[in-house]
Scaffold this motif. Structure first.
Motif, PDB file in Angstrom:
ATOM      1  N   PRO A 142       0.804  -1.219   0.000  1.00 57.52           N
ATOM      2  CA  PRO A 142       0.000   0.000   0.000  1.00 57.52           C
ATOM      3  C   PRO A 142       0.836   1.268   0.000  1.00 57.52           C
ATOM      4  CG  PRO A 142       0.125  -0.883   2.214  1.00 57.52           C
ATOM      5  CD  PRO A 142       0.861  -1.850   1.334  1.00 57.52           C
ATOM      6  N   GLY A 143       2.152   1.137   0.198  1.00 55.05           N
ATOM      7  CA  GLY A 143       3.023   2.308   0.233  1.00 55.05           C
ATOM      8  C   GLY A 143       4.469   1.864   0.234  1.00 55.05           C
ATOM      9  N   GLY A 144       5.373   2.837   0.442  1.00 57.20           N
ATOM     10  CA  GLY A 144       6.789   2.515   0.514  1.00 57.20           C
ATOM     11  C   GLY A 144       7.412   2.148  -0.811  1.00 57.20           C
ATOM     12  N   MET A 145       6.825   2.636  -1.916  1.00 57.64           N
ATOM     13  CA  MET A 145       7.336   2.291  -3.243  1.00 57.64           C
ATOM     14  C   MET A 145       7.985   3.477  -3.949  1.00 57.64           C
ATOM     15  SD  MET A 145       4.243  -0.217  -4.543  1.00 57.64           S
ATOM     16  CE  MET A 145       5.117  -0.676  -6.036  1.00 57.64           C
ATOM     17  N   GLY A 146       8.132   4.585  -3.247  1.00 60.61           N
ATOM     18  CA  GLY A 146       8.768   5.745  -3.856  1.00 60.61           C
ATOM     19  C   GLY A 146       7.877   6.513  -4.810  1.00 60.61           C
ATOM     20  N   VAL A 147       6.575   6.224  -4.796  1.00 62.19           N
ATOM     21  CA  VAL A 147       5.626   6.905  -5.674  1.00 62.19           C
ATOM     22  C   VAL A 147       5.189   8.208  -5.003  1.00 62.19           C
ATOM     23  CG1 VAL A 147       3.379   6.713  -6.816  1.00 62.19           C
ATOM     24  CG2 VAL A 147       4.823   4.690  -6.545  1.00 62.19           C
ATOM     25  N   ARG A 148       5.065   9.270  -5.785  1.00 58.72           N
ATOM     26  CA  ARG A 148       4.579  10.533  -5.237  1.00 58.72           C
ATOM     27  C   ARG A 148       3.328  10.969  -5.975  1.00 58.72           C
ATOM     28  NH1 ARG A 148       8.070  15.719  -7.199  1.00 58.72           N
ATOM     29  NH2 ARG A 148       5.998  16.590  -7.043  1.00 58.72           N
ATOM     30  N   PHE A 149       2.586  11.892  -5.362  1.00 60.35           N
ATOM     31  CA  PHE A 149       1.417  12.447  -6.022  1.00 60.35           C
ATOM     32  C   PHE A 149       1.630  13.949  -6.218  1.00 60.35           C
ATOM     33  CE2 PHE A 149       0.531  12.627  -1.466  1.00 60.35           C
ATOM     34  CZ  PHE A 149      -0.055  13.880  -1.279  1.00 60.35           C
ATOM     35  N   ASP A 150       0.671  14.604  -6.831  1.00 55.11           N
ATOM     36  CA  ASP A 150       0.766  16.044  -7.087  1.00 55.11           C
ATOM     37  C   ASP A 150       0.594  16.801  -5.773  1.00 55.11           C
ATOM     38  OD1 ASP A 150       0.571  18.662  -7.881  1.00 55.11           O
ATOM     39  OD2 ASP A 150      -1.288  18.401  -9.027  1.00 55.11           O
ATOM     40  N   TRP A 151       1.686  17.328  -5.244  1.00 51.07           N
ATOM     41  CA  TRP A 151       1.619  18.045  -3.963  1.00 51.07           C
ATOM     42  C   TRP A 151       0.755  19.298  -4.044  1.00 51.07           C
ATOM     43  CZ3 TRP A 151       7.555  17.466  -4.144  1.00 51.07           C
ATOM     44  CH2 TRP A 151       7.905  16.163  -3.740  1.00 51.07           C
ATOM     45  N   GLY A 152       0.529  19.784  -5.263  1.00 52.44           N
ATOM     46  CA  GLY A 152      -0.344  20.941  -5.424  1.00 52.44           C
ATOM     47  C   GLY A 152      -1.751  20.692  -4.905  1.00 52.44           C
ATOM     48  N   LEU A 153      -2.149  19.425  -4.819  1.00 51.45           N
ATOM     49  CA  LEU A 153      -3.472  19.087  -4.290  1.00 51.45           C
ATOM     50  C   LEU A 153      -3.604  19.475  -2.817  1.00 51.45           C
ATOM     51  CD1 LEU A 153      -3.933  15.529  -5.867  1.00 51.45           C
ATOM     52  CD2 LEU A 153      -4.996  17.668  -6.623  1.00 51.45           C
ATOM     53  N   LEU A 154      -2.463  19.621  -2.141  1.00 50.09           N
ATOM     54  CA  LEU A 154      -2.481  19.963  -0.721  1.00 50.09           C
ATOM     55  C   LEU A 154      -2.168  21.430  -0.451  1.00 50.09           C
ATOM     56  CD1 LEU A 154      -0.750  16.835   0.844  1.00 50.09           C
ATOM     57  CD2 LEU A 154      -3.061  17.642   1.358  1.00 50.09           C
ATOM     58  N   ALA A 155      -1.948  22.203  -1.489  1.00 51.71           N
ATOM     59  CA  ALA A 155      -1.646  23.623  -1.292  1.00 51.71           C
ATOM     60  C   ALA A 155      -2.809  24.303  -0.565  1.00 51.71           C
ATOM     61  CB  ALA A 155      -1.388  24.297  -2.632  1.00 51.71           C
ATOM     62  N   GLY A 156      -2.520  24.928   0.558  1.00 51.08           N
ATOM     63  CA  GLY A 156      -3.562  25.608   1.328  1.00 51.08           C
ATOM     64  C   GLY A 156      -4.452  24.685   2.140  1.00 51.08           C
ATOM     65  N   TYR A 157      -4.082  23.418   2.252  1.00 50.99           N
ATOM     66  CA  TYR A 157      -4.929  22.462   2.973  1.00 50.99           C
ATOM     67  C   TYR A 157      -5.031  22.811   4.451  1.00 50.99           C
ATOM     68  CZ  TYR A 157      -6.519  18.120   5.110  1.00 50.99           C
ATOM     69  OH  TYR A 157      -7.215  17.182   5.853  1.00 50.99           O
ATOM     70  N   HIS A 158      -6.243  22.804   4.963  1.00 54.54           N
ATOM     71  CA  HIS A 158      -6.492  23.003   6.391  1.00 54.54           C
ATOM     72  C   HIS A 158      -7.576  22.004   6.802  1.00 54.54           C
ATOM     73  CE1 HIS A 158      -4.034  26.595   6.734  1.00 54.54           C
ATOM     74  NE2 HIS A 158      -4.605  27.066   5.644  1.00 54.54           N
ATOM     75  N   GLY A 159      -7.152  20.867   7.314  1.00 59.21           N
ATOM     76  CA  GLY A 159      -8.102  19.856   7.754  1.00 59.21           C
ATOM     77  C   GLY A 159      -8.397  19.973   9.227  1.00 59.21           C
ATOM     78  N   ALA A 160      -9.350  19.185   9.683  1.00 59.39           N
ATOM     79  CA  ALA A 160      -9.723  19.208  11.098  1.00 59.39           C
ATOM     80  C   ALA A 160      -8.699  18.497  11.969  1.00 59.39           C
ATOM     81  CB  ALA A 160     -11.096  18.564  11.276  1.00 59.39           C
ATOM     82  N   LEU A 161      -7.876  17.620  11.363  1.00 61.91           N
ATOM     83  CA  LEU A 161      -6.908  16.830  12.117  1.00 61.91           C
ATOM     84  C   LEU A 161      -5.477  17.232  11.771  1.00 61.91           C
ATOM     85  CD1 LEU A 161      -8.476  13.281  11.627  1.00 61.91           C
ATOM     86  CD2 LEU A 161      -8.491  14.635  13.723  1.00 61.91           C
ATOM     87  N   PRO A 162      -4.544  17.033  12.692  1.00 62.67           N
ATOM     88  CA  PRO A 162      -3.123  17.147  12.326  1.00 62.67           C
ATOM     89  C   PRO A 162      -2.833  16.216  11.152  1.00 62.67           C
ATOM     90  CG  PRO A 162      -3.372  16.938  14.703  1.00 62.67           C
ATOM     91  CD  PRO A 162      -4.726  16.668  14.109  1.00 62.67           C
ATOM     92  N   TRP A 163      -1.839  16.583  10.344  1.00 63.14           N
ATOM     93  CA  TRP A 163      -1.607  15.774   9.145  1.00 63.14           C
ATOM     94  C   TRP A 163      -0.126  15.709   8.813  1.00 63.14           C
ATOM     95  CZ3 TRP A 163      -0.209  18.158   4.280  1.00 63.14           C
ATOM     96  CH2 TRP A 163      -0.181  19.562   4.320  1.00 63.14           C
TER      97      TRP A 163
END
Length: 214
Positions: A142-163
């Motif tokens: 499920p992870g640990g394969m060196g794959v990344r996603f578009d970090w722009g999707l998180l620009a300005g992100y403010h969720g209810a939980l620490p992240w």
């Protein structure tokens, strides 16, 4: 500005654990998932966890664990958090949190913007969200394969939980990821390895240095 958190995940040896601690990791991740090259059997996992000082988070990564496994992992009292990297529902995450009394991190696998939005469902169940890249279809991991996603999707992100952010991070790109997302905690695994499951003490040092210079 508060110091950025650093989690070095998938450690399996005393030498690499000590390198992570020496260079300022705020959290250490230990993997219990037999399909992973970073998998630790319970005795080895608990042995490493006991070497981690109390001020450093001791996070065990599991994938859709049943109650028996959760109990076996947490019984010795040396774990401070559980990272759930499977398809655990908000209800299941809340059950594990109530059962263990530990901090629970829920991994959200990201490819598109609606994946980011799905994190909201875990408010009140998890204590922290970890955004990781969605691995290729049919992958055994499920992870640990060196794959990344578009970090722009998180620009300005403010969720209810620490992240936190994971997926394809390394010493060369982590500063850019931090600048683009404003993330408070970064999580690295394959980006500090010389081969799958083999952590490199020099790469751990370089990663931590890059984060602390950001």
């Amino acid at each position: 500005m508060s110091r950025l958190g650093i989690k070095i995940c998938g450690l399996s040896t005393t030498d690499t654990l000590h390198a992570a601690l020496k260079h300022g990791a705020s959290h250490v991740g230990l993997m219990h998932f037999p399909k992973s090259p970073r998998h630790l059997e319970l005795e080895a996992l608990h042995g490493l966890a006991t070497q981690i000082p109390a001020h450093v988070g001791r996070v065990v990564v599991m994938v859709d664990p049943d109650d028996t496994l959760v109990s076996a992992i947490t019984a010795p009292g040396v774990v401070s958090a559980l990272q759930l990297h499977g398809k655990e529902s908000p209800q299941r995450v809340a059950e594990i949190a109530a059962r263990t009394g530990l901090e629970i991190w829920k991994v959200i696998s990201v490819k598109r913007a609606d994946d980011i939005a799905s994190a909201a469902a875990y408010t009140g169940a998890a204590h922290r969200i970890l955004f990781d890249a969605k691995t290729p279809e049919g992958s055994a991991l499920p992870g640990g394969m060196g794959v990344r996603f578009d970090w722009g999707l998180l620009a300005g992100y403010h969720g209810a939980l620490p992240w936190a952010l994971s997926g394809g991070l390394d010493a060369a790109n982590v500063a850019a990821a931090i600048a683009q997302t404003g993330v408070p905690l970064v999580d690295v695994s394959s980006g500090v390895e010389s081969a799958p499951g083999i952590k490199d003490v020099d790469k751990i040092a370089a990663f931590c240095k890059a984060v602390n210079a950001s």
